[in-house]
Design an enzyme around this catalytic site. Structure first.
Site, mmCIF file in Angstrom:
data_model
loop_
_atom_site.group_PDB
_atom_site.id
_atom_site.type_symbol
_atom_site.label_atom_id
_atom_site.label_comp_id
_atom_site.label_asym_id
_atom_site.label_seq_id
_atom_site.Cartn_x
_atom_site.Cartn_y
_atom_site.Cartn_z
ATOM 1 N N GLY A 154 0.868 -1.111 0.023
ATOM 2 C CA GLY A 154 0.180 -0.099 -0.069
ATOM 3 C C GLY A 154 1.024 1.416 -0.123
ATOM 4 O O GLY A 154 0.224 2.300 -0.336
ATOM 5 N N GLU B 213 1.381 2.930 -3.571
ATOM 6 C CA GLU B 213 0.151 3.084 -4.157
ATOM 7 C C GLU B 213 -0.284 4.509 -3.219
ATOM 8 O O GLU B 213 -1.049 5.273 -4.117
ATOM 9 C CB GLU B 213 -1.072 2.187 -3.869
ATOM 10 C CG GLU B 213 -0.704 0.947 -4.928
ATOM 11 C CD GLU B 213 0.655 -0.021 -4.101
ATOM 12 O OE1 GLU B 213 1.123 -0.669 -5.084
ATOM 13 O OE2 GLU B 213 1.066 0.141 -3.068
ATOM 14 N N HIS C 217 -9.780 13.058 11.104
ATOM 15 C CA HIS C 217 -8.606 13.876 11.389
ATOM 16 C C HIS C 217 -7.860 14.728 10.044
ATOM 17 O O HIS C 217 -7.636 15.667 10.033
ATOM 18 C CB HIS C 217 -7.382 13.373 12.119
ATOM 19 C CG HIS C 217 -7.873 12.878 13.455
ATOM 20 N ND1 HIS C 217 -6.869 12.931 14.303
ATOM 21 C CD2 HIS C 217 -8.911 13.171 14.156
ATOM 22 C CE1 HIS C 217 -7.465 12.775 15.583
ATOM 23 N NE2 HIS C 217 -8.594 12.646 15.380
ATOM 24 N N ASN C 218 -7.994 13.655 8.877
ATOM 25 C CA ASN C 218 -7.353 14.232 7.813
ATOM 26 C C ASN C 218 -8.417 14.557 6.279
ATOM 27 O O ASN C 218 -7.887 14.924 5.329
ATOM 28 C CB ASN C 218 -6.290 13.224 7.024
ATOM 29 C CG ASN C 218 -5.296 12.970 8.257
ATOM 30 O OD1 ASN C 218 -5.431 12.037 9.164
ATOM 31 N ND2 ASN C 218 -4.571 13.792 8.648
#
Length: 162
Positions: free
Chosen positions: A73, A76, A103-104
């Protein structure tokens, strides 16, 4: 919701399961490839395509998120984050799936297909999709700073050396 997915050879089986699962849940799934197993394929174009489509859909006012897979991951996630406006987070458990949104306000998640069983991956993705961004000021402020740097190369009030 529209869900854009992309992978490489390591995540191809997962993507096929995911397309079925998300489709059954009522999502509009767009597969950015690959569509066949090629052990020497290159993930960047697939992941960038998926991330760019998420950003474009969101800019057009559509509800859209993305999921990118690979062996770990990591690559990617890096590829997806090259797209201006993409906020791709590496997810490895339920907590990181939730926090990526809370949070993001992540709009893409990356998952290591060789790191988790498919049932866990589906749980991470379902959690990511179901978790809203609450819009807390401190989190939005940080997201805005990242977007500012992405656009201008600076963050107001901060001197960054290159």
């Amino acid at each position: 919701m529209r869900i854009h997915i992309a992978t490489d050879h390591a995540g191809l089986d997962f993507s096929q399961h995911l397309i079925g699962h998300l489709g059954q849940a009522g999502h509009d799934v767009i597969d950015h490839g690959p569509t066949s197993y090629e052990p020497l394929d290159d993930y960047p174009a697939f992941c960038i395509s998926a991330a760019a489509a998420v950003v474009a859909d969101q800019a057009a006012g559509l509800e859209a998120l993305g999921v990118v897979f690979g062996g770990s991951g990591n690559g990617e996630q890096i590829a997806a984050n090259k797209v201006r406006g993409a906020r791709a987070a590496l997810v490895w458990n339920q907590a990181t799936a939730t926090l990526a949104r809370e949070h993001n306000n992540a709009n893409v998640i990356a998952i290591g297909a060789r790191q988790h069983p498919i049932d866990d991956v589906i749980g991470f993705i379902d959690t990511f999709i179901a978790t809203p961004f609450p819009g807390e000021e401190r989190h939005q402020r940080r997201i805005d700073q990242l977007a500012e740097y992405e656009t201008t190369g600076t963050i107001a009030g901060t001197v960054l050396s290159s």
